[in-house]
Design a protein around this motif. Structure first.
Motif, PDB file in Angstrom:
ATOM      1  N   GLN A 128      56.371  78.566  57.166  1.00 60.59           N
ATOM      2  CA  GLN A 128      55.257  78.718  56.236  1.00 60.59           C
ATOM      3  C   GLN A 128      54.811  80.179  56.148  1.00 60.59           C
ATOM      4  OE1 GLN A 128      53.915  76.205  54.158  1.00 60.59           O
ATOM      5  NE2 GLN A 128      53.241  78.147  53.267  1.00 60.59           N
ATOM      6  N   ILE A 129      54.718  80.851  57.283  1.00 60.06           N
ATOM      7  CA  ILE A 129      54.335  82.261  57.286  1.00 60.06           C
ATOM      8  C   ILE A 129      55.359  83.094  56.527  1.00 60.06           C
ATOM      9  CG2 ILE A 129      54.071  84.284  58.791  1.00 60.06           C
ATOM     10  CD1 ILE A 129      52.907  82.304  60.889  1.00 60.06           C
ATOM     11  N   THR A 132      54.938  82.564  52.784  1.00 58.68           N
ATOM     12  CA  THR A 132      53.714  83.196  52.283  1.00 58.68           C
ATOM     13  C   THR A 132      53.877  84.701  52.150  1.00 58.68           C
ATOM     14  OG1 THR A 132      52.359  81.458  53.280  1.00 58.68           O
ATOM     15  CG2 THR A 132      51.262  83.536  52.725  1.00 58.68           C
ATOM     16  N   LEU A 133      54.449  85.344  53.169  1.00 62.51           N
ATOM     17  CA  LEU A 133      54.552  86.800  53.163  1.00 62.51           C
ATOM     18  C   LEU A 133      55.679  87.320  52.274  1.00 62.51           C
ATOM     19  CD1 LEU A 133      53.865  87.658  56.912  1.00 62.51           C
ATOM     20  CD2 LEU A 133      52.295  87.760  54.977  1.00 62.51           C
ATOM     21  N   GLY A 135      56.934  85.535  49.531  1.00 65.31           N
ATOM     22  CA  GLY A 135      56.867  85.017  48.168  1.00 65.31           C
ATOM     23  C   GLY A 135      58.127  84.286  47.755  1.00 65.31           C
ATOM     24  N   SER A 138      61.397  79.814  52.017  1.00 67.31           N
ATOM     25  CA  SER A 138      61.839  80.148  53.370  1.00 67.31           C
ATOM     26  C   SER A 138      62.726  79.031  53.906  1.00 67.31           C
ATOM     27  CB  SER A 138      60.654  80.378  54.297  1.00 67.31           C
ATOM     28  OG  SER A 138      59.933  79.173  54.510  1.00 67.31           O
ATOM     29  N   ARG A 259      60.122  75.770  53.090  1.00 73.63           N
ATOM     30  CA  ARG A 259      58.746  75.957  52.648  1.00 73.63           C
ATOM     31  C   ARG A 259      58.734  76.912  51.444  1.00 73.63           C
ATOM     32  NH1 ARG A 259      58.630  72.500  55.788  1.00 73.63           N
ATOM     33  NH2 ARG A 259      57.167  72.080  57.512  1.00 73.63           N
ATOM     34  N   GLY A 260      57.654  76.813  50.639  1.00 76.27           N
ATOM     35  CA  GLY A 260      57.439  77.765  49.559  1.00 76.27           C
ATOM     36  C   GLY A 260      58.131  77.458  48.252  1.00 76.27           C
ATOM     37  N   GLU A 263      55.816  77.613  44.771  1.00 76.82           N
ATOM     38  CA  GLU A 263      55.405  78.940  44.326  1.00 76.82           C
ATOM     39  C   GLU A 263      56.559  79.694  43.668  1.00 76.82           C
ATOM     40  OE1 GLU A 263      54.865  77.652  47.236  1.00 76.82           O
ATOM     41  OE2 GLU A 263      52.690  77.554  47.483  1.00 76.82           O
TER      42      GLU A 263
END
Length: 374
Positions: A128-129, A132-133, A135, A138, A259-260, A263
């Protein structure tokens, strides 16, 4: 890809890629004049962009539009234009790559302080990190089961000048390799009993020092450290163990944490519903294919070293992601690769940032993995 560019061409390709990454709009010479200190006129920039287009590094999506980087243009950008050597030649630096790497490490260390320290929780949080970082989507693979470990090793002379290496792993599997021993001068040749005694001494020494270690680690040892009188067995051991490692080390696909997705799929590159569906199908239903792509088994000489692999567009062998960029690196237990960290996004992504976050996440997981014994 070997393309020789002048300093001016390098600067203009760098600026074109950076501007396109930021805007997702075809880039014209006027925009580069206004936003980048290139020190040349708009006409000169147009001429250089024309040369870059003929070289296959840029293209025009429409006759009246500006230029867009091709896969080859991105490859030159990654390989040549974001390296310290080119930055020293006045190519402007990227946006806080080192700082972003530290941000990843801080976020992951904070995550690791949570009371729930299960391995799965750690990897889910890291995924998740990373999303997020960066974009991007992951991808973190669950770790491999422990590689085959050495239980017993024996060197046996089977005939004059021929030696067999027998290896028994912790799973009681037996593997052997026969090779010719390096010849020695006639005047120093010794009888078979002397050779047998030497082989037993070497076998005992190696079992004492190497039992319980991974075969991958053995393949990477410096056998030249053997005592001088046993040096002639060093090359035989190096080649034999490397061959046995190739036979026994066959990694198997594991679950991939993803994840991600939502977005990234809002990016203009993924406006076609069919393309989105094929990517989601790959992520959900064909993870074994994706796993084999992002978990790169290193060459034996690279064991213990981490590297970031960047596959751009058509360099990806899987059809659903041939318009994407996949950046990945292995994380390790000790010196042995056990899993991978990756990000998947459009070819128009911030390569400096994505490479930094993948490298930092892989390094962090390698460090954190010492806390677990899966």
């Amino acid at each position: 890809m070997e393309v020789q560019l002048t300093n001016r061409q390098q600067h203009i390709l760098w600026a074109t890629v950076r501007h396109y990454i930021a805007t997702a709009e075809p880039v014209g010479s006027k925009a580069l004049v206004e936003e980048y200190d290139l020190g040349v006129s708009s006409a000169t920039i147009r001429n250089v962009m024309g040369v870059l287009e003929k070289s296959g590094l840029l293209y025009q999506p429409h006759a009246s539009a500006g230029r867009v980087p091709s896969d080859s243009g991105y490859r030159i950008y990654v390989d040549q234009l974001i390296t310290p050597s080119l930055r020293s030649r006045s190519v402007p630096q990227g946006s806080g790559t080192e700082a972003l790497g530290r941000e990843v490490e801080v976020a992951l260390h904070k995550h690791f302080q949570w009371e729930d320290r299960s391995l799965e929780t750690l990897l889910q949080g890291a995924a998740q990190i990373l999303a997020t970082l960066s974009g991007c989507i992951s991808l973190i693979t669950m770790p491999q089961t422990t590689a085959a470990l050495l239980r017993h090793l024996q060197l046996v002379q089977i005939e004059a000048g021929r030696i067999m290496l027998i290896v028994v792993t912790d799973g009681y599997e037996t593997h052997s390799k026969v090779m010719d021993l390096s010849p020695i001068p006639e005047e120093t040749q010794r009888d078979a009993e002397v050779i047998d005694r030497e082989l037993q001494i070497v076998s005992n020494f190696l079992n004492t020092h190497l039992r319980g270690r991974s075969l991958l680690e053995l393949a990477n040892l410096d056998w030249s450290e053997l005592d001088q009188e046993f040096q002639r067995y060093g090359e035989f051991l190096k080649i034999s163990v490397a061959e046995l490692t190739r036979r026994t080390h066959a990694p198997t696909a594991t679950q991939i944490m993803v994840r991600g997705v939502s977005e990234v799929l809002r990016q203009p590159e993924f406006s076609q519903l069919q393309q989105v569906q094929t990517i989601i199908h790959l992520l959900e239903e064909e993870q074994d294919q994706l796993w084999r792509l992002i978990f790169e088994e290193p060459e034996l000489e690279d064991v213990g070293k981490s590297k970031v692999t960047v596959r751009i567009g058509a360099e990806n062998p899987l059809e659903p992601i041939r318009t994407c960029t996949l950046i990945s690196s292995n994380y390790r237990r000790g010196s042995i690769p056990v899993g991978s960290v990756g990000v998947l996004g459009p070819t128009r992504l911030n390569y400096e940032s994505a490479i930094a976050v993948v490298a930092s996440a892989a390094d962090y997981l390698s460090e954190a993995f010492s806390y677990f014994n899966p």
